[in-house]
Design a protein around this motif. Structure first.
Motif, PDB file in Angstrom:
ATOM      1  N   TRP A 144      -5.799  37.561  69.197  1.00 47.20           N
ATOM      2  CA  TRP A 144      -4.806  37.607  68.107  1.00 47.20           C
ATOM      3  C   TRP A 144      -5.042  38.858  67.272  1.00 47.20           C
ATOM      4  N   GLY A 184     -10.865  37.051  61.641  1.00 51.60           N
ATOM      5  CA  GLY A 184      -9.525  36.476  61.775  1.00 51.60           C
ATOM      6  C   GLY A 184      -9.331  35.710  63.067  1.00 51.60           C
ATOM      7  N   CYS A 185     -10.133  35.981  64.050  1.00 50.89           N
ATOM      8  CA  CYS A 185      -9.955  35.293  65.351  1.00 50.89           C
ATOM      9  C   CYS A 185     -10.988  34.189  65.471  1.00 50.89           C
ATOM     10  N   SER A 186     -10.573  33.039  65.915  1.00 53.05           N
ATOM     11  CA  SER A 186     -11.517  31.920  66.056  1.00 53.05           C
ATOM     12  C   SER A 186     -12.675  32.286  66.965  1.00 53.05           C
ATOM     13  N   VAL A 225     -11.559  27.478  70.750  1.00 50.43           N
ATOM     14  CA  VAL A 225     -10.526  27.109  69.780  1.00 50.43           C
ATOM     15  C   VAL A 225      -9.512  26.136  70.401  1.00 50.43           C
ATOM     16  N   HIS A 253      -7.067  29.198  56.377  1.00 53.04           N
ATOM     17  CA  HIS A 253      -6.231  28.847  57.539  1.00 53.04           C
ATOM     18  C   HIS A 253      -6.487  27.381  57.902  1.00 53.04           C
ATOM     19  N   TYR A 303      -3.394  32.208  73.306  1.00 54.12           N
ATOM     20  CA  TYR A 303      -3.042  33.320  72.434  1.00 54.12           C
ATOM     21  C   TYR A 303      -1.742  33.956  72.926  1.00 54.12           C
ATOM     22  N   TRP A 312       2.373  30.418  65.577  1.00 48.72           N
ATOM     23  CA  TRP A 312       1.995  31.554  64.742  1.00 48.72           C
ATOM     24  C   TRP A 312       2.063  32.915  65.434  1.00 48.72           C
ATOM     25  N   GLY A 316      -7.893  33.483  59.023  1.00 47.57           N
ATOM     26  CA  GLY A 316      -7.061  33.381  60.237  1.00 47.57           C
ATOM     27  C   GLY A 316      -7.701  32.625  61.381  1.00 47.57           C
ATOM     28  N   SER A 317      -8.637  31.740  61.100  1.00 47.76           N
ATOM     29  CA  SER A 317      -9.287  31.027  62.211  1.00 47.76           C
ATOM     30  C   SER A 317      -8.820  29.582  62.233  1.00 47.76           C
ATOM     31  N   SER A 318      -8.252  29.224  63.310  1.00 48.60           N
ATOM     32  CA  SER A 318      -7.655  27.878  63.400  1.00 48.60           C
ATOM     33  C   SER A 318      -8.527  26.904  64.188  1.00 48.60           C
ATOM     34  N   SER A 319      -9.601  27.397  64.777  1.00 53.95           N
ATOM     35  CA  SER A 319     -10.351  26.528  65.693  1.00 53.95           C
ATOM     36  C   SER A 319     -10.885  25.271  65.009  1.00 53.95           C
ATOM     37  N   GLU A 377       0.467  34.797  58.790  1.00 51.18           N
ATOM     38  CA  GLU A 377      -0.772  34.388  58.133  1.00 51.18           C
ATOM     39  C   GLU A 377      -1.107  35.235  56.903  1.00 51.18           C
TER      40      GLU A 377
HETATM   41  N1  ABU Z   1      -3.097  31.755  63.261  1.00 59.49           N
HETATM   42  C1  ABU Z   1      -3.947  32.558  63.973  1.00 59.49           C
HETATM   43  C2  ABU Z   1      -5.127  31.826  64.520  1.00 59.49           C
HETATM   44  C3  ABU Z   1      -5.948  32.670  65.344  1.00 59.49           C
HETATM   45  C4  ABU Z   1      -7.188  31.999  65.832  1.00 59.49           C
HETATM   46  O1  ABU Z   1      -7.471  30.884  65.476  1.00 59.49           O
HETATM   47  O2  ABU Z   1      -7.907  32.639  66.578  1.00 59.49           O
END
Ligand code: ABU
Length: 861
Positions: free
Chosen positions: A48, A112-114, A185, A154, A234, A262, A135-138, A333
């Motif tokens: 992402w 920002g990346c999980s 994630v 996030h 992704y 997203w 920005g991490s959704s995991s 985001e």
């Molecule tokens: N909304 C972006 C989530 C990216 C991620 O969790 O890696």
């Protein structure tokens, strides 16, 4: 060498100076810097690239925070950051760079990346560093034991899962398929989704995962005939997945995809050389798909802590973006990044106040300062404010609670379908929103299977039932005939009661024809059932039972009665001459009774141990040609079954088979026996031949055509009726004709019913006479042969004599005048010559001594 080193060192410094960009703020004399380490995903393949949209938002937030006079007075928030490219390895490298190069960093903003966050957030505790990710959704990041200092604005991807479940319920989908990228994630997200689906009784039919190339996973989905597909990956793999879906035809009116919401709005139009499909092809494959994403903007558009509404925020952000918002990854985001900086500022503010109580300063924080870390952690945990992304507050796991936004794509454009409210666990659909489905309505989770009962052909059913009814009527007539003429000697001598039993058996067998055509009422579709004969569902097992009981008892009564007669005839015919040859009724009844008792015992055991039930046989589904819908027809055939039915049938067939063969043997043995008291015994024997032959043919054929309901019904019904009609005909027609003949005036009582049929003695006599006749004929032929030979000889002799006479006469006329005593040779001389010739001829011929004249023999012959 030395200059090389120097050059390298200078390059590193230059690079650090370039990538470690201090946010330039209007400096005020005497302000102390509170430096944040920042990690943003900007470049890189896959993953992402949300830093593109989030970094400008974070930069804007720093600007706004630093201009707030009541926030962090005497301080200035500064951000030193680098690009992780959404790669965990790269992320760790830049973390070291940031931490081990001055100035001292107090907190980490990002990653920002999980995938990067899970690595860095786990390690951050080693430096007593609080991590705030935007920005991490995991869902894995919600593990407090593993990520002890982690917070995020996030929301966790797991927040979307209850929304998925509500969507499944809304559309009635209970069979779900999942395809996921093999990243923690998504793996942890899917695990939570599976848990929720299990609670909601929703089946996960297939779960496919892929590392880089999704082609095999998509093919597997296609093979499993997947209809409802949740895709978790992704953005870059998403393009590959939908390209494969396009190639595999896994889209359209029968398929619905639910994916992450997203991605940038035009993510499918991004030129990607690794994807072998055009944007138009991807748009076709994506038509009608649904997306879910945690709501990342304040819907109420209220004034937030910064004094801006969400609209103001986006208006302020747009000029800072390099491209159009739709093409900017992380644009969605960006409010989270903005609020993350505000959350840090507020937490710092509190911490400074709290530390002051202990005589400490925030700017004195070092990576070994656990106390400051603890105070900062508590401050962050208690931070709450109205942000541009909505209300910001953190759970004990450091997560955000947010609504989930559901969107649908139509003609390449996303529109909001509704929002999932996590507090009420409902989806609030947007008023007036029109769903767009390729086939006009939402797909089903599997092909709708319409069960179609294979019913008997009506014409066939009624024809057979009419014939059977006619047979029952005939049997009743025969019964009446038997009863009304019971005083007549002809009927009396046929043992009418046994014949009556046989007629009752025949009627029962014919009733079975009707029972075999009855069908149950338990199929789903009733469209073509208008003229069916229903038997209520709960009575169907009784119908199954009734068919077997009535047919077996009917057969035993009819065939058993005939068998009893023939068995008695055989028994009497084998008695010694002096023994009484009287037919005892009880003997006939006891045979039938014993056979019936055997049947009842077998049937009672069968019914008691393994009762029958109706179980439809399912044929392979057939495609519905009469509808555009996702429908297949599943033909069903009702059949009566029971546990161990093959064993029970085997026992019954074996027992009945022996019974039939023994009857056949007795009928053959007694074929020419006449018993006065059983005057129709030989007609009964003929009837037995017919029944046995038909039964031997019917049983195996029925097993072979078991699944062809019309053919089977016709065959069984015709066999039953043929047996019944033939038995009635053979046994009763001669009686009826005889009675009719007598009624017409021929009262010759000496003429018996079966006088036309020869007895065994008569037949033997006849055979003897025929043999004698043959012998005589042979002898006559031999004599005629002899006569022929003798006639020939006589003819030759006569010719010889005439020649001799002529020669004699000629000689006499030449030499001397004829003398009266020498005109002809004496008769004895000719006879002697014949006798001499005879001695030389075949010895088989009669000799001249037997018949000296020869001529006499001829004449005698
Ligand atoms: N909304 C972006 C989530 C990216 C991620 O969790 O890696």
């Amino acid at each position: 060498m030395m200059s090389d080193r120097m050059h390298q060192y200078q390059s590193v410094l230059l690079l650090l100076a370039c990538v470690t960009i201090s946010t330039r703020l209007p400096t005020t004399e005497g302000l102390k810097d509170l430096v944040l380490a920042g990690i943003f995903p900007i470049k890189g393949e896959g993953g992402w690239a949300g830093g593109v949209g989030c970094y400008p938002a974070a930069e804007m937030a720093l600007e706004h925070v630093n201009t707030q006079s009541d926030l962090l007075p005497g301080y200035r928030l500064v951000l030193h950051w680098n690009d992780s490219e959404c790669e965990p390895g790269k992320g760790i490298t830049i973390l070291y760079d940031l931490l081990y190069n001055p100035p001292q960093k107090i907190m980490l903003l990002g990653p920002g990346c999980s995938t990067v966050t899970t690595t860095i957030a786990e390690a951050a505790k080693m430096w007593n560093l609080i991590v705030m990710s935007y920005g991490s959704s995991s869902p894995a990041l919600s593990d407090r034991k593993r990520f002890t200092t982690f917070f995020r604005t996030h929301p966790s991807a797991n927040l979307n899962n209850p929304a998925y479940v509500q969507l499944f319920k809304h559309y009635g989908w209970t069979k779900i398929n999942i395809i996921q990228e093999a990243e923690e994630v998504f793996v942890s997200n899917v695990e939570d989704l599976e848990r929720l689906c299990k609670i909601a009784n929703i089946d996960i039919v297939t779960r496919q995962s892929f590392l880089k190339d999704p082609s095999e996973a998509v093919r597997n989905l296609n093979r499993s005939d997947a209809r409802i597909i949740v895709g978790l990956f992704y953005e870059t793999p998403a393009r590959k997945v939908f390209c494969e879906a396009y190639k595999n035809n896994l889209y359209g009116k029968r398929v619905v995809w639910l994916i992450i919401g997203w991605y940038a709005d035009n993510w499918f139009e991004v030129l990607d050389p690794s994807v072998n499909c055009t944007a138009d092809e991807l748009r076709v494959a994506l038509e009608g798909h649904l997306t879910t994403e945690s709501l990342q903007r304040n819907l109420n558009n209220v004034t937030t802590i910064s004094g801006m509404s969400t609209d103001d925020f986006f208006a302020a952000l747009h000029p800072k973006l390099k491209g159009s918002p739709q093409q900017t990854p992380g644009y969605v985001e960006s409010p989270l990044a903005y609020d993350a900086v505000w959350a840090i500022a507020i937490a710092f503010n509190r911490t400074i106040i709290e530390l002051a109580k202990h005589g400490k300063l925030l700017e004195d924080f070092t990576y070994s300062d656990e106390f400051t870390k603890g105070v900062l952690y508590d401050s962050m945990q208690n931070t709450t404010f109205e942000g541009v992304s909505g209300r910001v507050s953190f759970t004990s796991e450091g997560d955000r609670i947010a609504e989930t936004q559901i969107e649908q794509m139509h003609n390449g454009v996303y529109s909001i379908l509704g929002f999932y409210d996590p507090y009420k666990d409902v989806i609030n659909f947007r008023a007036g929103f029109k769903e767009h489905w390729v086939g006009g309505k939402h797909p089903r989770d599997e092909t709708q299977m319409i069960q179609q009962l294979r019913t008997l052909d009506r014409f066939l059913f009624w024809s057979m039932v009419s014939l059977a009814a006619f047979g029952i009527l005939l049997a009743i007539c025969c019964l009446i005939f038997n009863i009304t003429h019971r005083m007549r000697r002809l009927i009396q001598m046929s043992h009418p009661n046994t014949n009556n039993l046989m007629l009752i058996g025949i009627m029962l067998c014919l009733v079975t024809v009707f029972l075999l055509g009855l069908e149950s009422d338990n199929v789903q579709n009733k469209e073509n059932d208008r003229d069916r004969f229903f038997s209520p569902d709960n009575l169907y097992p009784w119908l199954c039972q009734a068919r077997v009981w009535i047919l077996m008892i009917g057969f035993t009564l009819s065939y058993g009665s005939m068998f009893a007669k023939i068995w008695n005839v055989h028994r009497l015919s084998t008695l010694a001459k002096k023994e009484s040859k009287k037919v005892e009724s009880w003997q006939l009844y006891s045979v039938v009774g014993a056979l019936l008792a055997m049947d009842v015992l077998l049937l009672a055991l069968w019914t008691g141990i393994n009762p029958m039930r109706m179980e439809p046989h399912k044929f392979p589904p057939e495609e519905a040609k009469d509808t555009e819908d996702d429908v297949e027809y599943e033909p069903l055939l009702e059949q009566c079954v029971s546990t161990n039915d093959t064993i029970w049938m085997g026992v019954i067939f074996a027992y009945k088979g022996l019974f039939l063969i023994f009857g056949l043997f007795l009928a053959y043995e007694t074929r020419s026996v006449k018993i006065k008291e059983l005057n129709d015994s030989r007609f009964v024997g003929m009837s037995i031949y017919n029944v046995v032959v038909l039964c031997i043919i019917t049983a195996p054929v029925t097993l072979i055509i078991n699944k062809q309901h019309n053919a089977k019904f016709a065959f069984v019904a015709l066999s039953i009726m043929f047996c019944c009609f033939l038995s009635m005909g053979v046994i009763f027609v001669p009686k009826v004709l005889e009675i009719y003949r007598r009624k017409k005036g021929d009262h010759n009582d000496s003429k018996k019913l079966d006088d036309s049929l020869p007895s065994r003695e008569e037949e033997e006599k006849h055979q003897k006479l025929l043999a004698e006749n043959e012998e005589l004929k042979k002898q006559i032929q031999e004599k005629e042969e002899k006569v022929k030979i003798l006639n020939e000889r006589v003819r030759q002799r006569a010719a010889e004599r005439a020649r001799l006479t002529k020669e004699q006469e000629a000689a006499n006329s030449k030499e001397e005048p004829p003398q009266p005593n020498r005109i002809s040779p004496p008769r004895q001389t000719i006879a002697a010559e014949v006798a001499r010739d005879d001695r030389h001829s075949d010895s088989a011929l009669p000799s001249s001594t037997d018949d000296p004249s020869g001529l006499n023999s001829i004449h005698e012959l």
